[in-house]
Design a protein around this motif. Sequence first.
Motif, PDB file in Angstrom:
ATOM      1  N   PHE A   1       0.826  -1.206   0.000  1.00  0.00           N
ATOM      2  CA  PHE A   1       0.000   0.000   0.000  1.00  0.00           C
ATOM      3  C   PHE A   1       0.860   1.256   0.000  1.00  0.00           C
ATOM      4  O   PHE A   1       0.621   2.204  -0.723  1.00  0.00           O
ATOM      5  CB  PHE A   1      -0.926  -0.024   1.232  1.00  0.00           C
ATOM      6  N   PHE A   2       1.915   1.256   0.824  1.00  0.00           N
ATOM      7  CA  PHE A   2       2.787   2.429   0.919  1.00  0.00           C
ATOM      8  C   PHE A   2       3.532   2.666  -0.396  1.00  0.00           C
ATOM      9  O   PHE A   2       3.704   3.802  -0.838  1.00  0.00           O
ATOM     10  CB  PHE A   2       3.785   2.257   2.067  1.00  0.00           C
ATOM     11  N   ALA A   3       3.985   1.534  -1.036  1.00  0.00           N
ATOM     12  CA  ALA A   3       4.723   1.674  -2.291  1.00  0.00           C
ATOM     13  C   ALA A   3       3.846   2.260  -3.393  1.00  0.00           C
ATOM     14  O   ALA A   3       4.330   2.976  -4.270  1.00  0.00           O
ATOM     15  CB  ALA A   3       5.268   0.312  -2.724  1.00  0.00           C
ATOM     16  N   LYS A   4       2.530   1.950  -3.328  1.00  0.00           N
ATOM     17  CA  LYS A   4       1.618   2.463  -4.349  1.00  0.00           C
ATOM     18  C   LYS A   4       1.301   3.941  -4.141  1.00  0.00           C
ATOM     19  O   LYS A   4       1.209   4.713  -5.093  1.00  0.00           O
ATOM     20  CB  LYS A   4       0.317   1.669  -4.337  1.00  0.00           C
ATOM     21  N   TYR A   5       1.139   4.364  -2.835  1.00  0.00           N
ATOM     22  CA  TYR A   5       0.579   5.693  -2.572  1.00  0.00           C
ATOM     23  C   TYR A   5       1.525   6.586  -1.780  1.00  0.00           C
ATOM     24  O   TYR A   5       1.098   7.530  -1.124  1.00  0.00           O
ATOM     25  CB  TYR A   5      -0.748   5.551  -1.826  1.00  0.00           C
ATOM     26  N   TRP A   6       2.846   6.336  -1.831  1.00  0.00           N
ATOM     27  CA  TRP A   6       3.794   7.117  -1.048  1.00  0.00           C
ATOM     28  C   TRP A   6       3.760   8.602  -1.407  1.00  0.00           C
ATOM     29  O   TRP A   6       3.992   9.472  -0.568  1.00  0.00           O
ATOM     30  CB  TRP A   6       5.212   6.568  -1.213  1.00  0.00           C
ATOM     31  N   MET A   7       3.479   8.892  -2.688  1.00  0.00           N
ATOM     32  CA  MET A   7       3.496  10.299  -3.097  1.00  0.00           C
ATOM     33  C   MET A   7       2.361  11.106  -2.468  1.00  0.00           C
ATOM     34  O   MET A   7       2.410  12.332  -2.409  1.00  0.00           O
ATOM     35  CB  MET A   7       3.446  10.396  -4.632  1.00  0.00           C
ATOM     36  N   TYR A   8       1.340  10.409  -1.964  1.00  0.00           N
ATOM     37  CA  TYR A   8       0.260  11.101  -1.253  1.00  0.00           C
ATOM     38  C   TYR A   8       0.499  11.102   0.266  1.00  0.00           C
ATOM     39  O   TYR A   8       0.146  12.055   0.971  1.00  0.00           O
ATOM     40  CB  TYR A   8      -1.077  10.418  -1.531  1.00  0.00           C
ATOM     41  N   ILE A   9       1.082  10.002   0.763  1.00  0.00           N
ATOM     42  CA  ILE A   9       1.267   9.854   2.212  1.00  0.00           C
ATOM     43  C   ILE A   9       2.354  10.784   2.730  1.00  0.00           C
ATOM     44  O   ILE A   9       2.206  11.436   3.781  1.00  0.00           O
ATOM     45  CB  ILE A   9       1.610   8.386   2.550  1.00  0.00           C
ATOM     46  N   VAL A  10       3.486  10.888   2.026  1.00  0.00           N
ATOM     47  CA  VAL A  10       4.628  11.684   2.496  1.00  0.00           C
ATOM     48  C   VAL A  10       4.261  13.156   2.697  1.00  0.00           C
ATOM     49  O   VAL A  10       4.580  13.752   3.744  1.00  0.00           O
ATOM     50  CB  VAL A  10       5.820  11.520   1.540  1.00  0.00           C
ATOM     51  N   PRO A  11       3.590  13.839   1.761  1.00  0.00           N
ATOM     52  CA  PRO A  11       3.232  15.255   2.002  1.00  0.00           C
ATOM     53  C   PRO A  11       2.351  15.438   3.245  1.00  0.00           C
ATOM     54  O   PRO A  11       2.510  16.416   3.980  1.00  0.00           O
ATOM     55  CB  PRO A  11       2.496  15.644   0.724  1.00  0.00           C
ATOM     56  N   VAL A  12       1.420  14.501   3.453  1.00  0.00           N
ATOM     57  CA  VAL A  12       0.536  14.614   4.621  1.00  0.00           C
ATOM     58  C   VAL A  12       1.338  14.494   5.916  1.00  0.00           C
ATOM     59  O   VAL A  12       1.131  15.257   6.881  1.00  0.00           O
ATOM     60  CB  VAL A  12      -0.568  13.526   4.565  1.00  0.00           C
ATOM     61  N   LEU A  13       2.281  13.534   5.969  1.00  0.00           N
ATOM     62  CA  LEU A  13       3.124  13.362   7.148  1.00  0.00           C
ATOM     63  C   LEU A  13       3.964  14.600   7.408  1.00  0.00           C
ATOM     64  O   LEU A  13       4.150  15.028   8.574  1.00  0.00           O
ATOM     65  CB  LEU A  13       4.031  12.142   6.981  1.00  0.00           C
ATOM     66  N   LEU A  14       4.488  15.201   6.324  1.00  0.00           N
ATOM     67  CA  LEU A  14       5.285  16.420   6.493  1.00  0.00           C
ATOM     68  C   LEU A  14       4.450  17.555   7.073  1.00  0.00           C
ATOM     69  O   LEU A  14       4.906  18.311   7.948  1.00  0.00           O
ATOM     70  CB  LEU A  14       5.883  16.843   5.141  1.00  0.00           C
TER      71      LEU A  14
END
Length: 210
Positions: free
Chosen positions: A184-197
Amino acid sequence: METPSVGILAVVFNLMQLVCASPTEYAVEHKFSPESQFSSRGTLKCFPSTKLQCSMYDDTNLLKSFESLTGEGFYYLRVCSEDKKCVQTFIKQCLLLENNYQEVLEINTLPNQEIMSVSLLTPVPTCNGTLAKSLSKRSVSVKTRIEIVDPLTPPEPETSLYVKKVEEEKKKKLKGEGEDNRSFFAKYWMYIVPVLLLVMLNSQGEQGGE
């Protein structure tokens, strides 16, 4: 030094093929009006090879028979196999006269090198108005050049290409190819990383305010 020897051997081999191969003979017939009967004009001999090779052998009285050309109407020619299968063509008489009996016999072949059709052409494709001069001073020889037209492979229809594509996709699905098996993370990392930042920045801002 080896390359020329190989080339010479290839030429010799092709010549031996032509000499040893038995030619297929066709009867060449012609007539000078639609009402008249076909009469012999000569023989066409074709040798099977990687590309069909044919030679025309005219009857000795061909030039005499060409005196029947008046410039009016058409000249008819047909090529017949031994089993009496014939292909026919025709050309304006004025073309033969104005081109001084120079003609091109175009032979269209099938993939098995059988003759499919023939066409009779001249170097100058239109009558240019010199018929009277051509009639008064006729050529002393008939010159025939033979051109072999190889068969063309027809293009595949678009429907068959579409069917092939669908079949390939089915095979890939059966083999498990084409499926995305990433986490899941490999598919959607580009969305998850900005939110975490953003969360981290907000939390740091709150701590600084205290």
